[in-house]
Design an enzyme around this catalytic site. Sequence first.
Site, PDB file in Angstrom:
ATOM      1  N   GLY A 114      -0.040  13.922  -3.663  1.00  0.00           N
ATOM      2  CA  GLY A 114      -1.360  13.885  -3.706  1.00  0.00           C
ATOM      3  C   GLY A 114      -1.791  12.574  -4.555  1.00  0.00           C
ATOM      4  N   LYS A 164       2.706  10.178  -0.546  1.00  0.00           N
ATOM      5  CA  LYS A 164       2.208  10.483   0.401  1.00  0.00           C
ATOM      6  C   LYS A 164       2.502  11.552   1.411  1.00  0.00           C
ATOM      7  CE  LYS A 164      -1.468   8.206   1.255  1.00  0.00           C
ATOM      8  NZ  LYS A 164      -2.776   7.075   1.580  1.00  0.00           N
ATOM      9  N   ASP A 166       0.812  -1.147   0.038  1.00  0.00           N
ATOM     10  CA  ASP A 166      -0.014   0.248   0.066  1.00  0.00           C
ATOM     11  C   ASP A 166       0.900   1.200  -0.017  1.00  0.00           C
ATOM     12  OD1 ASP A 166      -2.401  -1.692   0.345  1.00  0.00           O
ATOM     13  OD2 ASP A 166      -1.561  -1.975   2.335  1.00  0.00           O
ATOM     14  N   GLU A 167       1.980   1.180  -0.637  1.00  0.00           N
ATOM     15  CA  GLU A 167       2.950   2.372  -0.472  1.00  0.00           C
ATOM     16  C   GLU A 167       2.409   3.257  -1.714  1.00  0.00           C
ATOM     17  OE1 GLU A 167       5.355  -1.137   0.578  1.00  0.00           O
ATOM     18  OE2 GLU A 167       4.091  -0.799  -1.118  1.00  0.00           O
ATOM     19  N   ARG A 199      -6.191   0.273   7.683  1.00  0.00           N
ATOM     20  CA  ARG A 199      -4.816  -0.056   7.749  1.00  0.00           C
ATOM     21  C   ARG A 199      -4.157   0.315   8.984  1.00  0.00           C
ATOM     22  NH1 ARG A 199      -4.014   2.446   1.917  1.00  0.00           N
ATOM     23  NH2 ARG A 199      -4.834   0.712   0.564  1.00  0.00           N
ATOM     24  N   ARG A 209     -10.388  -3.214   4.555  1.00  0.00           N
ATOM     25  CA  ARG A 209      -9.919  -3.174   5.984  1.00  0.00           C
ATOM     26  C   ARG A 209      -9.298  -1.938   6.457  1.00  0.00           C
ATOM     27  NH1 ARG A 209      -7.281  -8.710   6.977  1.00  0.00           N
ATOM     28  NH2 ARG A 209      -6.408  -8.258   4.910  1.00  0.00           N
ATOM     29  N   LYS A 229       2.613   2.236  -5.217  1.00  0.00           N
ATOM     30  CA  LYS A 229       3.406   1.612  -6.372  1.00  0.00           C
ATOM     31  C   LYS A 229       2.489   1.855  -7.683  1.00  0.00           C
ATOM     32  CE  LYS A 229       3.202  -2.461  -4.528  1.00  0.00           C
ATOM     33  NZ  LYS A 229       2.689  -2.157  -3.162  1.00  0.00           N
ATOM     34  N   ASN A 255       2.313  -6.245  -3.449  1.00  0.00           N
ATOM     35  CA  ASN A 255       2.745  -6.411  -2.041  1.00  0.00           C
ATOM     36  C   ASN A 255       4.084  -5.667  -1.599  1.00  0.00           C
ATOM     37  OD1 ASN A 255       1.671  -9.713  -3.004  1.00  0.00           O
ATOM     38  ND2 ASN A 255       0.375  -8.123  -1.716  1.00  0.00           N
ATOM     39  N   HIS A 269      -4.017  -1.508  -6.283  1.00  0.00           N
ATOM     40  CA  HIS A 269      -3.570  -0.606  -6.648  1.00  0.00           C
ATOM     41  C   HIS A 269      -4.708   0.527  -6.979  1.00  0.00           C
ATOM     42  CE1 HIS A 269       0.218  -2.273  -6.911  1.00  0.00           C
ATOM     43  NE2 HIS A 269       0.015  -3.054  -7.737  1.00  0.00           N
ATOM     44  N   THR A 270      -4.469   1.898  -6.642  1.00  0.00           N
ATOM     45  CA  THR A 270      -5.484   2.818  -7.109  1.00  0.00           C
ATOM     46  C   THR A 270      -4.788   3.907  -7.771  1.00  0.00           C
ATOM     47  OG1 THR A 270      -6.839   2.622  -5.101  1.00  0.00           O
ATOM     48  CG2 THR A 270      -7.288   4.697  -6.331  1.00  0.00           C
TER      49      THR A 270
END
Length: 422
Positions: free
Chosen positions: A413, A326, A12-13, A300, A298, A15, A219, A40-41
């Site tokens: 952002g 972020k 969740d960095e 984090r 969930r 990527k 991951n 990924h978003t």
Amino acid sequence: MVTIVLGSQWGDEGKGKITDYLSQDATLCCRAAGGHNAGHTIVHDSVTYDFHILPSGLVSPKCINLIGAGTVVHIPSFFKELGALAEKGLVDADKRIFISDRAHVCFDLHSVVDGLEEAKLGGRKVGTTGKGIGPCYSDKAARRGVRVGEILDEEVFERKLRNLHSGYRNRFGELAYDVEEEINRFKEYRQKLKPYIIDQLPFLQKYKNDDRILVEGANALLLDLDHGTYPYVTSSSTGLGGAIQGLSINPTKIKNIIGVVKAYTTRVGSGPFPTEQLNEFGEKLQVTGREFGVTTGRKRRCGWFDLVLCRYSLAVNHYTALNLTKLDILDDFDEIKVAVAYKLPDGTRLESSYPADAGVIEKLEVEYVTLPGWKSNTMGLTKYEDLPENARKYVEYIEKGLDGVPIKWIGTGPAREHLIIR
């Protein structure tokens, strides 16, 4: 030449964003390992895309995409994800995606078994996504799994799936799963899948002299089966080795290994987390950072940046550059802490190695330095010199702490254009 993007913490960095940015110039974008447990978003032209098994390079109209041999593929999710992209305007995505015939099939059966295995663990549960990834990789390692290419051979496919089901029934008893129903679904998928399935090696040979190949890691290193916080890990190789193995990459062709690091630390699921903040700071990071899993929804777990963890990650993955993401989430903190060392119960001080024993990690003490916050808005900034002085000092402190590996990209952002390039 090959550029590899890897997660440096627990996932969740961010990527997907740097992969999306780099894929604009890429000829080929590949996923090497993992399955639809990844998330990924990407925000592009005010449209939000969620990716799980599909490579993020599909957002780039000129980029061909490959799901490699080291992955496990849940076929219904593959088609569902393609359909969702088409609904959002990526109507040609299905013409630019291929799957290695050596990838393994993740069945609904695996998801059922995943839940049963977690339930048996009780208080020691791993905290999986429940997508069946672990059982699927277990079947692969035990040489009883079903490969994507075998879907095309109806007789072989049905025999192997029935054998899988029979084996799990012997272990767990009656299952909330209908094997014949799944077999019937695949009668429909069989013809639909045919155009996507390829022999990976000759496919990749066509790109062997191309200098614009991009590999998207899933991951992150601390979830790696060998190098992560075992047993609280995923079931695949999520680091540099997994990328090379899953795609048969020539190591001499690797030009860039980009480590993606969040400006703080998060983790989903169970397992040790030395810098976790179970207080107002952790809650503030969670709320401000909108820290909810893309795959599971969930919350984090959140904590301060961990230099020890990232030094270990650097030593395993050999990053040539870093993407710090972020940064803007820290805008409203008076002070920001960074973990610089661990103290073990026996008094040993660690600065760059990570204990293998999860029980030891749970008991260690964290040594922090405290840096001043910047208390001003950095969201959307695109020039490094426009960052507040204390924000620049924070970036440079992390850079120095990671052996001077350059932080080339800084996320300010969610959108593609919210990026500082140094």
